[in-house]
Design a protein around this motif. Structure first.
Motif, short mmCIF file in Angstrom:
data_model
loop_
_atom_site.label_atom_id
_atom_site.label_comp_id
_atom_site.label_asym_id
_atom_site.label_seq_id
_atom_site.Cartn_x
_atom_site.Cartn_y
_atom_site.Cartn_z
N THR A 1 0.83 -1.20 0.00
CA THR A 1 0.00 0.00 0.00
C THR A 1 0.87 1.25 0.00
O THR A 1 0.60 2.22 -0.73
N MET A 2 1.92 1.24 0.82
CA MET A 2 2.82 2.39 0.92
C MET A 2 3.99 2.25 -0.05
O MET A 2 5.15 2.45 0.32
N SER A 3 3.70 1.93 -1.28
CA SER A 3 4.75 1.75 -2.28
C SER A 3 5.22 3.10 -2.80
O SER A 3 4.41 3.98 -3.11
N ILE A 4 6.53 3.26 -2.88
CA ILE A 4 7.11 4.51 -3.37
C ILE A 4 6.64 4.75 -4.80
O ILE A 4 6.64 3.85 -5.64
N GLY A 5 6.20 5.97 -5.06
CA GLY A 5 5.70 6.32 -6.38
C GLY A 5 4.19 6.33 -6.49
O GLY A 5 3.65 6.77 -7.51
N ARG A 6 3.51 5.86 -5.44
CA ARG A 6 2.05 5.85 -5.48
C ARG A 6 1.51 7.25 -5.18
O ARG A 6 2.01 7.96 -4.32
N ARG A 7 0.45 7.62 -5.91
CA ARG A 7 -0.18 8.92 -5.67
C ARG A 7 -1.16 8.81 -4.52
O ARG A 7 -2.00 7.92 -4.48
N PRO B 1 -1.44 17.41 -6.59
CA PRO B 1 -0.07 17.91 -6.81
C PRO B 1 0.35 19.00 -5.83
O PRO B 1 1.54 19.30 -5.71
N GLU B 2 -0.60 19.59 -5.11
CA GLU B 2 -0.26 20.63 -4.15
C GLU B 2 0.20 20.06 -2.81
O GLU B 2 0.80 20.77 -1.99
N LEU B 3 -0.01 18.77 -2.58
CA LEU B 3 0.24 18.17 -1.26
C LEU B 3 1.71 17.83 -1.08
O LEU B 3 2.28 17.04 -1.84
N GLN B 4 2.32 18.43 -0.03
CA GLN B 4 3.71 18.16 0.34
C GLN B 4 3.75 17.82 1.83
O GLN B 4 3.27 18.59 2.65
N ILE B 5 4.33 16.66 2.17
CA ILE B 5 4.43 16.23 3.58
C ILE B 5 5.88 15.90 3.90
O ILE B 5 6.57 15.23 3.12
N GLY C 1 23.06 7.33 16.37
CA GLY C 1 24.18 8.14 15.90
C GLY C 1 24.07 8.58 14.46
O GLY C 1 25.04 9.08 13.89
N THR C 2 22.88 8.43 13.86
CA THR C 2 22.66 8.88 12.49
C THR C 2 22.33 10.37 12.49
O THR C 2 21.47 10.80 13.26
N PRO C 3 22.96 11.16 11.64
CA PRO C 3 22.64 12.59 11.60
C PRO C 3 21.17 12.84 11.26
O PRO C 3 20.58 12.14 10.44
N ALA C 4 20.60 13.85 11.90
CA ALA C 4 19.22 14.23 11.63
C ALA C 4 19.09 14.74 10.20
O ALA C 4 20.02 15.32 9.63
N THR C 5 17.93 14.50 9.60
CA THR C 5 17.65 14.93 8.25
C THR C 5 16.28 15.58 8.18
O THR C 5 15.55 15.63 9.17
N THR C 6 15.93 16.06 7.02
CA THR C 6 14.55 16.39 6.68
C THR C 6 14.15 15.48 5.54
O THR C 6 14.79 15.48 4.48
N THR C 7 13.13 14.67 5.75
CA THR C 7 12.70 13.68 4.76
C THR C 7 11.38 14.09 4.16
O THR C 7 10.39 14.27 4.88
N GLN C 8 11.34 14.23 2.85
CA GLN C 8 10.05 14.47 2.20
C GLN C 8 9.36 13.13 2.01
O GLN C 8 9.89 12.21 1.40
N LEU C 9 8.16 13.03 2.57
CA LEU C 9 7.38 11.79 2.49
C LEU C 9 6.46 11.81 1.27
O LEU C 9 6.34 10.80 0.58
N ILE C 10 5.79 12.91 1.06
CA ILE C 10 4.93 13.07 -0.11
C ILE C 10 5.37 14.33 -0.86
O ILE C 10 5.49 15.41 -0.27
N LEU D 1 3.97 9.55 -2.98
CA LEU D 1 4.83 9.04 -1.92
C LEU D 1 6.26 8.89 -2.44
O LEU D 1 6.51 8.16 -3.41
N VAL D 2 7.19 9.58 -1.80
CA VAL D 2 8.59 9.55 -2.25
C VAL D 2 9.56 9.12 -1.16
O VAL D 2 10.75 8.93 -1.43
N GLY D 3 9.08 8.95 0.07
CA GLY D 3 10.01 8.58 1.13
C GLY D 3 9.31 7.97 2.31
O GLY D 3 8.08 7.99 2.41
N ARG D 4 10.10 7.40 3.22
CA ARG D 4 9.59 6.88 4.50
C ARG D 4 10.67 7.04 5.55
O ARG D 4 11.81 7.40 5.25
N LEU D 5 10.33 6.78 6.80
CA LEU D 5 11.21 7.05 7.93
C LEU D 5 11.93 5.76 8.34
O LEU D 5 11.30 4.71 8.44
N HIS D 6 13.23 5.89 8.64
CA HIS D 6 14.04 4.70 8.82
C HIS D 6 14.93 4.73 10.06
O HIS D 6 15.42 5.78 10.48
#
Length: 466
Positions: A267-273, A277-281, A300-309, A314-319
């Motif tokens: 369901t949470m497959s990368i590339g799914r709409r 187009p206005e929605l950014q998460i 010990g992983t450096p903090a990032t900003t991850t774009q999820l949508i 869907l372009v990303g997820r948290l790891h």
């Protein structure tokens, strides 16, 4: 003040060197914490405490199997390392897959912009709670019960790993919660407010109007008609938007949820709409100044900003390092633990919907009959399904705010609701009051943010009526 021995980093380095060859990965996390906890309920103090905790945990990974041991006596650290290694060797039978992260040697102290709560006497904190409690009670004789909760925590954490990371971080976190319940016969209504800060004790002072509004909402709601259950176009304020993106979507973006659940991963497959187009998460600990912000996560992983949508897709997820390794994706710095009693798991940090282009007043346009909801009372999620209770609500009639109503709950499917967002407001608000729960680790500080949203086909007030 809670302290660790001055030579503790040398001790950790020696132990890591002694045991590192027995497993694929070894990490030791030490923590010194102190804090205060106060609960004022009814007309008395029920909890009044200050505490100090010193302890740590050991994580070992061997052939994909994890061993974990926690302790609160530094003298037993050697035995806890051996226990964690033995457990990892007992269960490991595959391949250790941890996304690579460069070793870090660093010290990060999150600065305060004002008074450190540790410098404030407990009696003053108690008096502050009683002051706010008196405000809650003073609003009306219809106020039946009130509660004020205060908490502060200062943590100093040292992390050493077999890969060469030696990291020290420290911060102070504060939170207050206010609630007033009003009663008129069988009718009961509650108003709530919460606030949090990692900046200064002063952020918890001077909240009289905010506290007063919680009690006043509870009293005012007694005389309001309940909303007629139906499916409406709904406009929600930024606070509810932040709650929605955190609870209904953010947890589904945590990669441990996905790789342990093949159906969710599909369901949470990368590339799914998922939306327009206005929605950014986004989610990320890198933006400074929020309660979910930090420099490095608990691996010990450096903090990032991850774009999820991005643009509705869907372009990303948290790891964590393990989920990134197993899914072949980039690390995001989202492995967090509440304290040394628990291992790090994938957690949100600061999660937000980016502001849009629609003027807030235009969000109401052309709504013949709808609901405007703001603030929150509570909520729950079950997978992709959610139900939230609004703190305040009004009917929308012919594009205008009309009469106030009570008992407004918003229910739906997170994915369908994202797709049903019709317009995104040009406003934005950060809510720093969040304390997130997952995997038995409740109260982890997070930030949530967003703009006002217009959403069609939202079930309001329970079951939709034909």
């Amino acid at each position: 003040m809670a302290t660790l021995p001055p030579n503790v980093k040398d001790l950790l380095a020696d132990l890591i060197a002694r045991y590192r060859s027995q497993v694929d990965y070894l990490a030791i996390r030490l923590e010194a914490a102190e804090g205060a906890d106060i609960l004022f309920r009814g007309n008395k103090i029920e909890t009044l405490s200050e505490g100090i905790a010193i302890g740590g945990h050991v994580r070992a990974c061997h052939k994909g199997g994890w061993g974990f041991a926690s302790f609160n006596q530094l003298a037993t650290l050697k035995e806890r390392i051996e226990e964690a290694i033995a457990a990892a060797q007992l269960v490991g039978d595959e391949e250790t897959l941890l996304a690579e992260v460069p070793p870090i040697q660093d010290t990060c102290i999150l600065p305060l912009s004002g008074t450190d709560p540790r410098q404030v006497p407990l009696a003053d904190k108690k008096a502050l709670c009683q002051h706010y409690g008196e405000i809650l009670r003073s609003i009306s004789p219809q106020i039946a019960t009130i509660s004020v909760r205060y908490g502060d925590s200062a943590q100093r954490v040292i992390l050493a790993t077999s890969e060469g990371t030696l990291l020290e971080q420290s911060w102070v976190d504060m939170e207050m919660r206010f609630a007033a319940t009003a009663r008129n016969g069988e009718t009961v209504q509650t108003g709530r407010e919460t606030t949090g800060s990692r900046k200064a004790y002063e952020d918890l002072i001077g909240l009289d109007e905010q506290v007063r509004s919680a009690a006043q909402r509870a009293v005012d709601s007694l005389a309001l008609p309940p909303v007629k259950g139906s499916t409406y176009t709904v406009v929600i304020d930024p606070i509810l938007s932040g709650l929605f993106v955190h609870e209904a979507f953010g947890h589904l973006s945590e990669a441990d949820m996905a790789y342990e659940n093949p159906d969710l991963l599909e369901t949470m497959s990368i590339g799914r709409r998922f939306g327009s187009p206005e929605l950014q998460i986004f989610d990320g600990a890198a933006p400074a100044g929020h309660r979910g912000s930090y420099v490095y996560d608990d691996e010990g992983t450096p903090a990032t900003t991850t774009q999820l949508i991005k643009d509705g897709i869907l372009v990303g997820r948290l790891h964590s390092r393990e989920t990134a390794g197993k899914l072949g994706e980039a690390v995001t710095g989202n492995a967090r633990c509440l304290n040394y009693h628990y291992p790090p798991i994938v957690r949100m940090t600061n999660t937000w919907i980016e502001r849009g282009n629609t003027p807030v007043k235009d969000l109401l346009n052309d709504i013949e009959e709808g609901v405007y909801a703001r603030n929150w009372l509570g909520g729950m999620t079950n997978g992709e399904m959610f139900t939230f209770a609004a703190g305040e609500a009004w009917m929308i009639r012919k594009g205008e705010i009309a009469e106030p109503v009570r008992d407004v709950t918003l229910s739906g499917n997170a994915f369908k609701t994202l797709a049903d967002i019709e317009a995104i407001g040009d406003d934005f608000f950060w809510d720093e009051s969040g304390g997130c729960g997952k995997g038995g680790q409740s109260g982890l500080p997070v930030g949530c943010g967003g703009p006002s949203l217009r959403i069609r086909n939202v079930v309001v007030g329970g079951e939709a009526m034909d």
